[in-house]
Design an enzyme around this catalytic site. Structure first.
Site, PDB file in Angstrom:
ATOM      1  N   TYR A   1       0.864  -1.180   0.054  1.00 60.92           N
ATOM      2  CA  TYR A   1       0.061  -0.031   0.125  1.00 60.92           C
ATOM      3  C   TYR A   1       0.781   1.383   0.129  1.00 60.92           C
ATOM      4  CZ  TYR A   1      -3.925  -2.821   1.227  1.00 60.92           C
ATOM      5  OH  TYR A   1      -5.129  -3.852   1.317  1.00 60.92           O
ATOM      6  N   GLN A   2       0.591   1.950  -0.900  1.00 63.24           N
ATOM      7  CA  GLN A   2       1.452   3.292  -1.206  1.00 63.24           C
ATOM      8  C   GLN A   2       2.886   3.043  -1.128  1.00 63.24           C
ATOM      9  OE1 GLN A   2      -1.300   3.692   1.274  1.00 63.24           O
ATOM     10  NE2 GLN A   2      -2.605   4.437  -0.287  1.00 63.24           N
TER      11      GLN A   2
END
Length: 112
Positions: free
Chosen positions: A31-32
């Protein structure tokens, strides 16, 4: 998800979550591209034992994932857990789960 949030905005969201009784933040290595776990670690750092922390693998926090860095092998699970511990700046994760089955896992019967 998929877009970077400013730290102050993330703090407001997290504080609202905690004030509402939330205790189970969950993330993933991809994530990110690692930023999510780093920020989550900072957000829970003042009261780490209050939260049940979960993260997932094997997305791989890399721009060019390949079979040697992703997948559900023991090697990747251990490497992912160690990297998550470092990004989260904590010495334990309460729950580490598989994000997606790898091709060889798909449709396989559960093992006991």
């Amino acid at each position: 998800m998929g877009r970077r949030r400013r730290a102050d905005e993330a703090r407001r969201i997290f504080d609202r979550f905690a004030e509402a009784g939330g205790t189970f933040p969950a993330g993933a290595d991809g994530y990110q591209f690692e930023e999510s776990e780093e920020l989550t670690g900072k957000l829970i750092s003042t009261d780490r034992d209050h939260f049940v922390l979960a993260t997932k693998f094997p997305l791989g926090a890399t721009w060019q994932p390949d079979i040697s860095k992703t997948g559900n092998s023991r090697k990747n699970m251990v490497a992912s857990a160690e990297a998550s511990l470092k990004r989260l700046d904590t010495d334990y994760i309460n729950l580490l789960w598989v994000h997606f089955p790898t091709h060889s896992d798909a449709g396989a019967p559960a093992r006991t």
